[in-house]
Design a protein around this motif. Structure first.
Motif, PDB file in Angstrom:
ATOM      1  N   GLU A 180       0.833  -1.208   0.000  1.00 42.04           N
ATOM      2  CA  GLU A 180       0.000   0.000   0.000  1.00 42.04           C
ATOM      3  C   GLU A 180       0.859   1.247   0.000  1.00 42.04           C
ATOM      4  N   SER A 196     -10.990   9.096  -6.752  1.00 43.29           N
ATOM      5  CA  SER A 196     -11.979   8.048  -7.029  1.00 43.29           C
ATOM      6  C   SER A 196     -13.294   8.468  -6.390  1.00 43.29           C
ATOM      7  N   ASP A 198     -17.666   7.458  -5.934  1.00 44.51           N
ATOM      8  CA  ASP A 198     -18.656   6.395  -6.086  1.00 44.51           C
ATOM      9  C   ASP A 198     -19.566   6.717  -7.268  1.00 44.51           C
ATOM     10  N   LYS A 199     -20.553   5.907  -7.428  1.00 47.07           N
ATOM     11  CA  LYS A 199     -21.410   6.028  -8.602  1.00 47.07           C
ATOM     12  C   LYS A 199     -22.060   7.402  -8.695  1.00 47.07           C
ATOM     13  N   ARG A 256     -15.164   2.588 -21.401  1.00 42.66           N
ATOM     14  CA  ARG A 256     -14.946   2.749 -19.974  1.00 42.66           C
ATOM     15  C   ARG A 256     -14.287   4.064 -19.597  1.00 42.66           C
ATOM     16  N   VAL A 281     -14.880   1.844 -13.109  1.00 40.44           N
ATOM     17  CA  VAL A 281     -14.442   0.497 -12.716  1.00 40.44           C
ATOM     18  C   VAL A 281     -15.549  -0.147 -11.880  1.00 40.44           C
ATOM     19  N   GLU A 282     -15.509  -1.455 -11.923  1.00 41.98           N
ATOM     20  CA  GLU A 282     -16.496  -2.174 -11.129  1.00 41.98           C
ATOM     21  C   GLU A 282     -15.762  -2.854  -9.997  1.00 41.98           C
ATOM     22  N   ARG A 283     -16.236  -2.628  -8.738  1.00 38.65           N
ATOM     23  CA  ARG A 283     -15.582  -3.313  -7.630  1.00 38.65           C
ATOM     24  C   ARG A 283     -16.662  -3.857  -6.722  1.00 38.65           C
ATOM     25  N   ASP A 284     -16.525  -5.101  -6.457  1.00 42.94           N
ATOM     26  CA  ASP A 284     -17.492  -5.781  -5.582  1.00 42.94           C
ATOM     27  C   ASP A 284     -18.913  -5.518  -6.058  1.00 42.94           C
ATOM     28  N   GLU A 286     -20.039  -3.052  -7.447  1.00 39.32           N
ATOM     29  CA  GLU A 286     -20.442  -1.637  -7.396  1.00 39.32           C
ATOM     30  C   GLU A 286     -19.672  -0.884  -8.470  1.00 39.32           C
ATOM     31  N   TRP A 287     -20.371  -0.022  -9.198  1.00 41.05           N
ATOM     32  CA  TRP A 287     -19.668   0.831 -10.147  1.00 41.05           C
ATOM     33  C   TRP A 287     -19.052   2.000  -9.405  1.00 41.05           C
ATOM     34  N   ASN A 290     -12.964   6.439 -11.371  1.00 42.04           N
ATOM     35  CA  ASN A 290     -11.642   6.986 -11.076  1.00 42.04           C
ATOM     36  C   ASN A 290     -11.399   8.126 -12.064  1.00 42.04           C
TER      37      ASN A 290
END
Lengths: 849, 119
Positions: A180, A196, A198-199, A256, A281-284, A286-287, A290
């Motif tokens: 990290e 970054s 969120d949607k 994208r 990007v899609e993570r877990d 969730e859209w 970034n």
């Protein structure tokens, strides 16, 4: 050794210290509270005290405590507990406190070590039991040792598992942290901002560069919608729409990312010109978005700078073109100031018009008295000037004349091609503009350009401007021409038609008007024969040009003649002239002047110089010498200039040259240079008046052209030889110098005073007779010759008239009688062409005192 | 040429060379310089360098006119001068008395003598 890897010694020592302290506390409390009688108070307190000391020691030692000391200390705990149990009777529950060291051992030490300590505890308690009580000993022992054994083994097992898990997660965490940190380092050290969201666009994280770019701290950024971080409200809609697009694109065709310009207003009032690349990007499941934010302010500024430079460059070029055009227009106007003659002016302004208009052909057509148009054209053909006349209604010029307005013709047809201005079939456009003098059309100016260029409205405007100046120049030249002719005539009339002749001198004069004939100058010269064989030479220069200068010149010339014949000397004449010029209120003129009086008999030259270049004197051998004396101010500058004359002798055979500055002034050269050139040229050749003049002009003006007018007057003092031969003008004024010269010549011989008197008188009488009957207005001169032969002076006086012996009996006769008395022999010969009188006298010996 | 009043008389002094070019002018000037109220006049030719026959003629004519006006004329021309020699050649003393100096000429006038041509 697992223990030390999980717990450090400091923890172990402190735990041990607590153990001792707890033991001491239990002992003290036991004594303090009501207790059984079997408990020995004193020993218990003593043991508690020792325990407290040991607790303090362990605390103090801390991490410096060694492994062996720990084991010893734990054994000491066991011993102390045994002592306490011993002194408090085993019957009580005290033996349970053996559990403490056992648990300690299991907790902190490895299982085998803990078992060893448990064995020590068992041995110690067995000893106490064997001393104090044997009843139920086995049960107690089992209870005492069994309980810690079971708990201790459970603890050590649990601890082992925990320790292992902790170590693994610690390793993983370290690895993760390191990764990290690296990522964070990359992101935080990036020049671009990374954000970054969120949607919904709410910021999840941002790097350091993003903080700097947005002008806000992380705390201010995280958790807020990106739009609220300085995006102008008008842009919010766009951002939302872009996000929707991205989401749709990501779902449907895999698009994208997209890039967009963004402006961010920072809280400190500055703003960021940025470009952002947003990708989804899609993570877990969730859209999220970034975004990379880049400061393109520098790039924009550079671009703006470049654009500004390019614009400035273009503006400068345009300004330069305009300036060039204006300068060329000015050149047309200037032509009017420098060139005054139409013949010179027209080709020049035509050429300049072509330059202004950038035309391939140009022509000027002037309306003549008879109504026709005279044509002057210029094109690239070698015969660029083709003066001609055309009919006033021909071609484009005719249409311009008729309408008085510009005429522009494209792709001229045959009828306009007849126009002589168009010499070139490639001409695509012809433009004609009237030349206006006031409201009168005095001519037409035409230009033509070759294909592919066509003339337009701008060209019409520009040619009109040019035409204004051309017309002005032509007007000016015509007006000037009129004045110039008058002034030139006037000035010419003021120069002597012929030079006076006097025995003993020869005169030569030249006058050259300026080559351009741009202006009539104020130069003049004069030569005036004065009584007594003297000659007044005048060389002057009136400042200014044209008519005014010429009339001042005339006034001065006449004034000089009047003053001179009244008998004034040069200095007095100059004073009088100065007064005259000052009193002349109309013409504010200044004049420079040399007045030189030459005495033909004595050879004396007396002169005054009113601000004029110095006269040049030449010795008999040609040695030049400038007469620098008698210099004073020009006429008309001071009320009382105080002119004085200077004197010098002009030797026989020598010469004096008077001139105006046009002879020595050349542009870019010092006056001294011109004077030196003049002196060299004067000395280099025969000393004859006309020849000297020609030499000086040839040297000073090799091309024969002069920018200023030039006047030149040369006087040669003729030497007297063994024979005195003189050309005497048929004028009474010449008699004085004849006598003077004759006296001078006679003194070179052995003549006595009486001889000189007799011969001079007789010759004067003979010449008087000759003058009188050749007529006062006669141009003829009288040839006089005297020579010495065998002590006898022979004189001949020849005229072209008829000798009238008996014209006026009384007076005239007396003259002839006198001659007869004075001379030994008098003989008169009269022929058809004239009369010659021969005189002879034998010289008497000089009386020596 | 200068003129000077001496009591009843006038002295006119002439300088330069006198010939056909200026003789008439000179004679006119001398005559103009002698007012009618002057009893006598002295023409001083001491500074004259040359006299030609026309000047002599004018002098003869002048003395004749002055004599008609009853004005006695004396002429001064120093001994040895060229002018005196010329005047002697034409016997000018018959027209007017000749003197060596101005003083002698004035003395002669004051004495009341001379003036009348001794023909």
């Amino acid at each position: 050794m697992q223990g030390p890897s999980t717990f450090d010694n400091r923890t172990k020592a402190r735990s041990l210290a607590f153990l001792f302290a707890a033991g001491a506390l239990v002992g003290a409390l036991t004594v303090a509270f009501p207790h059984e009688a079997g408990i020995a108070e004193r020993p218990v307190l003593l043991v508690a005290a020792v325990s407290l000391v040991l607790a303090t020691a362990c605390w103090r030692l801390g991490e410096q405590i060694s492994e062996w000391l720990l084991h010893g200390a734990l054994a000491a705990v066991t011993v102390i507990l045994s002592l306490v149990v011993h002194y408090t009777e085993p019957a009580t529950l005290y033996p349970l406190i053996y559990t403490w060291p056992a648990l300690y051992a299991f907790y902190f030490f490895s299982t085998p070590t803990a078992l060893a300590h448990l064995a020590t505890i068992g041995a110690a308690y067995a000893t106490v039991l064997s001393i104090d009580d044997t009843m139920d000993a086995t049960i107690r022992l089992l209870l005492v040792l069994g309980t810690p054994l079971v708990i201790g083994l459970l603890i050590s097992r649990l601890l082992g598992t925990m320790r292992e898990g902790m170590q693994r997660s610690a390793r993983q965490e370290r690895a993760l942290r390191s990764s990290e940190r690296r990522t964070r380092l990359i992101i935080d050290s990036a020049r671009d901002g990374f954000i970054s969201t969120d949607k919904q666009g709410r910021v999840l994280d941002a790097n350091a560069a993003a903080e700097a770019l947005l002008g806000r701290s992380r705390a201010e950024i995280v958790g807020r919608p990106f739009q609220e971080l300085g995006v102008p409200p008008a842009e919010h809609e766009r951002f939302d729409e872009r996000r929707r697009t991205l989401l749709e694109g990501a779902r449907e065709d895999g698009t994208r990312h997209l890039a967009m310009r963004v402006r961010i207003d920072r809280p400190d009032g500055t703003h960021l010109n940025g470009e952002t690349m947003i990708w989804v990007v899609e993570r877990d499941g969730e859209w999220m978005f970034n975004a990379r934010l880049t400061d393109i302010g520098d790039r924009l500024r550079e671009q703006e700078e470049r654009e500004r430079l390019v614009a400035a460059e273009a503006a400068r070029e345009q300004a330069e073109r305009a300036a060039t055009t204006i300068a060329r227009l000015q050149a047309v106007a200037d032509a009017a100031l420098t060139l005054h003659h139409l013949d010179e002016l027209l080709p020049t302004i035509l050429q300049r018009t072509r330059e202004v208009m950038d035309a391939d052909a140009a022509a000027i057509l002037l309306v003549q008295d008879d109504g026709s148009l005279s044509l002057l054209s210029a094109d690239d053909a070698p015969a660029g000037r083709r003066p001609a006349r055309i009919r006033a209604d021909a071609g484009i010029a005719g249409r311009v004349l008729a309408g008085g307005e510009p005429v522009l013709v494209h792709d001229p047809t045959a009828d306009v091609l007849a126009d002589p201005a168009v010499l070139d079939a490639q001409i695509a456009s012809i433009l004609g503009v009237p030349l206006l003098s006031g409201t009168e059309v005095i001519g037409v100016i035409e230009i033509g350009v070759r294909s592919p260029r066509y003339l337009g409205d701008d060209d019409i405007d520009l040619l009109r401007l040019t035409a204004d100046r051309v017309a002005l120049a032509i007007d000016h030249a015509r007006a000037f021409g009129r004045e110039h002719r008058i002034a030139e005539t006037l000035q010419r009339s003021l120069l002597p038609q012929s030079l006076p002749t006097l025995p003993g001198v020869t005169l030569g004069a030249r006058y050259l008007p300026a080559a351009s004939e741009s202006e009539v100058g104020g130069d003049w010269y004069d030569a005036i024969a004065l009584p007594g064989g003297r000659m007044l030479l005048v060389m002057g220069d009136v400042s200014g040009k044209g008519l005014a200068a010429a009339s001042t010149l005339g006034a001065l010339r006449n004034a000089i003649r009047a003053y001179a014949l009244e008998g004034h000397g040069p200095a007095e004449i100059a004073e009088l002239l100065n007064r005259f010029v000052l009193a002349e209120p109309v013409h504010d003129h200044m004049a420079t002047l040399v007045l030189a009086a030459f005495d033909t008999v004595s050879g004396e030259l007396s002169w005054v110089n009113a601000g004029h270049p110095p006269p040049l004197m030449l010795a008999a051998d040609g040695t030049p010498h400038f007469l620098e004396g008698a210099r004073s101010v020009p006429l008309g500058v001071l009320a009382f200039p105080g002119y004085v004359t200077a004197e010098t002798a002009v030797v026989a055979g020598g010469a004096v040259v008077l001139y105006t500055d046009g002879l020595i002034e050349r542009r870019g050269e010092h006056l001294e240079t011109g004077m030196a050139l003049l002196a060299r040229a004067a000395a280099d050749g025969p000393l004859e008046a006309g020849a000297i003049c020609d030499r000086l002009l040839a040297a000073a003006l090799p091309t024969g052209a002069t920018s200023d007018d030039v006047a030149l007057l040369t006087l040669c003092h003729v030497p007297l030889g063994a024979r005195l031969e003189l050309d005497i003008p048929s004028q009474p004024s010449a008699l004085g110098s004849l006598r003077g010269l004759l006296r001078r010549w006679l003194t070179q011989t052995d003549a006595s005073d009486a001889d000189v008197h007799a011969i001079v008188m007789a010759c004067s009488e003979a010449c008087t007779n000759a003058i009188e009957h050749s007529g006062a207005a006669s141009e003829d001169s009288i040839a006089f010759c005297a020579q010495l032969r065998d002590g006898e002076v022979e004189v001949t006086v020849r005229d072209r008239g008829r000798w009238r012996e008996h014209r006026v009996p009384s007076d005239q006769g007396r003259g002839l009688d006198l001659i007869g008395v004075l001379m030994d022999d008098v003989r008169v010969e009269t022929t058809a062409t004239g009369t010659t009188v021969h005189l002879r006298r034998q010289l008497t010996a000089k009386v020596t005192a | 040429m200068t003129s000077e009043r001496r009591g009843d008389h006038v002295v006119v002094s002439v300088s330069g060379e006198l010939d056909v070019f200026n003789a008439a002018q000179m004679a006119g000037a001398i005559e103009a310089a002698i007012p009618t109220d002057a009893h006598g006049a002295v023409i001083d030719l001491s500074d004259v360098g040359f006299l030609d026959s026309s000047a002599i003629r004018k002098l003869f004519a002048l003395t004749a006119r002055l004599a008609e006006r009853r004005q006695r004329v004396q002429v001064v021309s120093p001994e040895g001068s060229m002018v005196l020699r010329t005047l002697q050649l034409v016997e000018f003393s018959r027209a007017a008395p000749m003197h060596d100096t101005l003083e002698q000429a004035l003395a002669q006038l004051d004495a009341g003598g001379g003036g009348a041509p001794s023909v």
